[in-house]
Motif scaffolding. Structure first.
Motif, PDB file in Angstrom:
ATOM      1  N   SER A  42       0.456  -1.017  -0.049  1.00 32.56           N
ATOM      2  CA  SER A  42       0.024  -0.120   0.147  1.00 32.56           C
ATOM      3  C   SER A  42       0.904   1.196  -0.225  1.00 32.56           C
ATOM      4  O   SER A  42       0.956   2.320  -0.768  1.00 32.56           O
ATOM      5  CB  SER A  42      -1.017   0.113   1.044  1.00 32.56           C
ATOM      6  OG  SER A  42      -1.450  -1.118   0.721  1.00 32.56           O
ATOM      7  N   ILE A  46       2.390   0.769  -4.557  1.00 30.01           N
ATOM      8  CA  ILE A  46       1.333   1.814  -4.986  1.00 30.01           C
ATOM      9  C   ILE A  46       2.220   3.061  -5.097  1.00 30.01           C
ATOM     10  O   ILE A  46       2.247   4.096  -5.964  1.00 30.01           O
ATOM     11  CB  ILE A  46       0.124   2.294  -4.406  1.00 30.01           C
ATOM     12  CG1 ILE A  46      -0.544   0.731  -4.025  1.00 30.01           C
ATOM     13  CG2 ILE A  46      -0.646   3.146  -4.731  1.00 30.01           C
ATOM     14  CD1 ILE A  46      -1.706   0.339  -3.364  1.00 30.01           C
ATOM     15  N   TYR A  47       2.776   3.896  -4.395  1.00 33.74           N
ATOM     16  CA  TYR A  47       3.456   4.973  -4.068  1.00 33.74           C
ATOM     17  C   TYR A  47       4.688   4.655  -5.922  1.00 33.74           C
ATOM     18  O   TYR A  47       4.817   5.431  -6.489  1.00 33.74           O
ATOM     19  CB  TYR A  47       4.633   5.332  -3.703  1.00 33.74           C
ATOM     20  CG  TYR A  47       5.641   6.742  -3.745  1.00 33.74           C
ATOM     21  CD1 TYR A  47       5.185   7.522  -3.781  1.00 33.74           C
ATOM     22  CD2 TYR A  47       6.797   6.500  -3.678  1.00 33.74           C
ATOM     23  CE1 TYR A  47       5.486   8.863  -3.201  1.00 33.74           C
ATOM     24  CE2 TYR A  47       6.941   7.339  -4.396  1.00 33.74           C
ATOM     25  CZ  TYR A  47       6.695   9.003  -4.099  1.00 33.74           C
ATOM     26  OH  TYR A  47       7.115   9.862  -3.930  1.00 33.74           O
ATOM     27  N   GLN A  49       4.223   3.035  -8.065  1.00 34.04           N
ATOM     28  CA  GLN A  49       4.084   2.994  -9.460  1.00 34.04           C
ATOM     29  C   GLN A  49       2.969   3.918 -10.307  1.00 34.04           C
ATOM     30  O   GLN A  49       2.919   5.248 -11.011  1.00 34.04           O
ATOM     31  CB  GLN A  49       2.194   1.794  -9.747  1.00 34.04           C
ATOM     32  CG  GLN A  49       2.694   0.952  -9.488  1.00 34.04           C
ATOM     33  CD  GLN A  49       1.679  -0.040  -8.888  1.00 34.04           C
ATOM     34  OE1 GLN A  49       0.593  -0.238  -8.265  1.00 34.04           O
ATOM     35  NE2 GLN A  49       1.749  -1.552  -9.404  1.00 34.04           N
ATOM     36  N   ASP A  50       2.335   5.101  -9.106  1.00 33.27           N
ATOM     37  CA  ASP A  50       1.918   6.435  -9.382  1.00 33.27           C
ATOM     38  C   ASP A  50       2.801   7.865  -9.887  1.00 33.27           C
ATOM     39  O   ASP A  50       2.454   8.326 -10.597  1.00 33.27           O
ATOM     40  CB  ASP A  50       1.140   6.512  -8.108  1.00 33.27           C
ATOM     41  CG  ASP A  50      -0.176   6.216  -7.949  1.00 33.27           C
ATOM     42  OD1 ASP A  50      -0.611   5.053  -9.213  1.00 33.27           O
ATOM     43  OD2 ASP A  50      -1.382   5.798  -7.176  1.00 33.27           O
ATOM     44  N   TRP A  54       4.321   1.764 -13.538  1.00 34.02           N
ATOM     45  CA  TRP A  54       3.875   1.118 -13.743  1.00 34.02           C
ATOM     46  C   TRP A  54       4.962  -0.240 -13.713  1.00 34.02           C
ATOM     47  O   TRP A  54       4.555  -1.454 -13.148  1.00 34.02           O
ATOM     48  CB  TRP A  54       2.835   1.217 -14.998  1.00 34.02           C
ATOM     49  CG  TRP A  54       1.573   2.044 -13.788  1.00 34.02           C
ATOM     50  CD1 TRP A  54       1.994   3.513 -13.526  1.00 34.02           C
ATOM     51  CD2 TRP A  54       0.397   1.545 -12.599  1.00 34.02           C
ATOM     52  NE1 TRP A  54       0.085   3.630 -13.288  1.00 34.02           N
ATOM     53  CE2 TRP A  54      -0.119   2.725 -12.319  1.00 34.02           C
ATOM     54  CE3 TRP A  54       0.305   0.060 -12.357  1.00 34.02           C
ATOM     55  CZ2 TRP A  54      -0.917   2.255 -11.854  1.00 34.02           C
ATOM     56  CZ3 TRP A  54      -0.679   0.166 -11.726  1.00 34.02           C
ATOM     57  CH2 TRP A  54      -1.418   1.320 -11.280  1.00 34.02           C
ATOM     58  N   GLY A  57       6.738  -0.726 -10.802  1.00 32.87           N
ATOM     59  CA  GLY A  57       6.388  -1.365  -9.774  1.00 32.87           C
ATOM     60  C   GLY A  57       5.731  -2.507  -9.622  1.00 32.87           C
ATOM     61  O   GLY A  57       5.762  -3.678  -9.177  1.00 32.87           O
TER      62      GLY A  57
END
Length: 430
Positions: A42, A46-47, A49-50, A54, A57
């Motif tokens: 989380s 996710i950090y 990927q954002d 991606w 990630g």
């Protein structure tokens, strides 16, 4: 997941006192590892990927899975492996079929012979440490499946659909005992499922600013559940359990049913805290004349929600880990993976049940013209809904306590010779 959990727990020798204690701790650390992985995913993955890529990630996830496979293969020769035992469902069906065929048989009849712990050589080779279960008095109607009547006595071979062993019958009883526990824990996950729905919706209507340029995403508050578990599981395992062992003399500190009961009680406090905070949020909205502005951010800090998130994590520490251990330890050996799957099914069915309760509350409240769960959270009565969940959870806890008080833990006898044996007691006296 059920197979991994069961296979890992099978690595502990149940004949060793030390390893039995270690197995109880294993369920704590198993759940802790899952929470750590989820929290890292989380916050970190996710950090990436954002904000980075991606591709990177997903690459991180692929690398972690590859490392896990390599570790698994490195240890594959040292693992304890349980041999195949055949279909456990067939054995369960045979007990019910045999008991149904002999439903007219009365235990007061002059049959003093019961079929003992019969196991084939193949079974013995596959499972040399197989335990013989002690006789219990619950579900006595199933005992008829192991009575040797005149037809069984005159037959040269045993018909497994007419005559079952004592061990086979007792294994079916183990499964039946767990069903009421399973049912009485569904309400627990009805409360926990609010974490992903209405708890997040509450947070979205509150002041989430952290400095002049950053707004905390409302769903990010769920990380505090993971943090609570990360803190409380080691404390439970390393501090609480040793202290409880000295006080109560139980190898695990408290019994697994007591642990689950504490978790169910905490889930009531969880939803009560949510109701009180929601009532406070609505009162602040009323003070600032924002009741009819559903998109307004109410001037109350989002940190008011922390108690319900922290209690949610604490209740998981007790109830979830306790359920994992119970559905592994109290299932027949051939059904342990199914037991782990049954524990996981509580999560899914609890979510469905939550949706049903929400639909029912919405239907009843809308008829009175005062929707409890309307789109405008300021005019709705989400706190009333939480109080309904608290009442249902309290009633459910009473049912659980009544069920747990009558629960009979698995009892194992010393190894006995295979084959048919006389029980030493007339059927009418059993």
């Amino acid at each position: 997941k059920p197979c991994v959990q069961t296979f890992a727990a099978d690595q502990f020798d149940e004949d060793s006192e030390e390893e039995r204690k270690a197995k109880s701790s294993f369920f704590n650390w198993w759940y802790l590892a899952i929470v750590i992985a989820g929290t890292v995913a989380s916050l970190v993955v996710i950090y990436i990927q954002d904000n980075v890529s991606w591709v990177i990630g997903y690459g991180v996830l692929a690398a972690v899975i590859a490392a896990g496979i390599i570790l698994f293969l490195l240890g594959i020769k040292s693992y304890r492996k349980q041999g195949p035992l055949g279909s456990p469902f067939t054995a369960v069906a045979q007990v019910f079929a045999a008991a149904a065929r002999k439903w007219r048989v009365k235990e007061t009849h002059d049959w003093d012979v019961y079929y003992g712990d019969e196991r084939s050589e193949t079974h013995m080779e596959a499972q040399p440490n197989h335990k013989t279960l002690a006789r219990t008095k619950q579900f006595r109607f199933l005992d008829k499946a192991m009575i040797i009547d005149s037809l069984d006595a005159s037959s040269k071979t045993r018909n497994p659909w007419r005559l079952c062993s004592i061990n086979q019958v007792e294994e079916v009883k183990l499964v039946l005992r767990l069903i009421p526990i399973w049912l009485s824990c569904l309400m627990f996950n009805v409360v926990q499922s609010q974490l992903h729905t209405y708890y997040t919706k509450q947070g979205s209507k509150m002041n989430r600013s952290m400095g002049p340029h950053f707004q905390l995403p409302p769903a990010s508050l769920k990380v505090f559940v993971g943090i609570t578990i990360l803190i409380t599981v080691p404390i439970y395992d390393r501090i609480f359990v040793p202290m409880a062992r000295k006080l109560f003399g139980h190898p695990a500190g408290i019994t697994v049913l007591q642990r689950i009961g504490v978790g169910l009680f905490l889930s009531i406090l969880n939803v009560v805290a949510a109701a009180l905070v929601e009532a406070k949020r609505v009162s602040v909205a009323k003070q600032h004349d924002l009741l009819d502005n559903p998109k307004a951010i109410i001037p109350i800090r989002v940190w008011w929600l922390l108690p319900q998130y922290l209690i949610c994590g604490l209740s998981d520490t007790f109830a979830v880990v306790g359920l994992q251990e119970l559905f592994y330890d109290q299932m027949p050996e051939g059904l342990r993976s199914l037991g782990a799957a049954a524990y996981i099914s509580i999560l899914g069915i609890g979510s469905f049940l939550s949706s049903a309760i929400i639909s029912l509350v919405q239907a009843i409240s809308s008829k009175s013209g005062d929707e409890w769960l309307g789109d405008n959270l300021n005019r709705a009565h989400l706190d009333y809904f939480y109080w309904v969940l608290a009442g249902l959870s309290a009633l459910n806890l009473c049912v659980y306590l009544w069920t747990a008080k009558r629960f009979v833990y698995k009892k194992v006898e010393a190894q006995k010779p295979t084959g048919a044996k006389k029980a030493g007691t007339r059927a009418g006296e059993v």
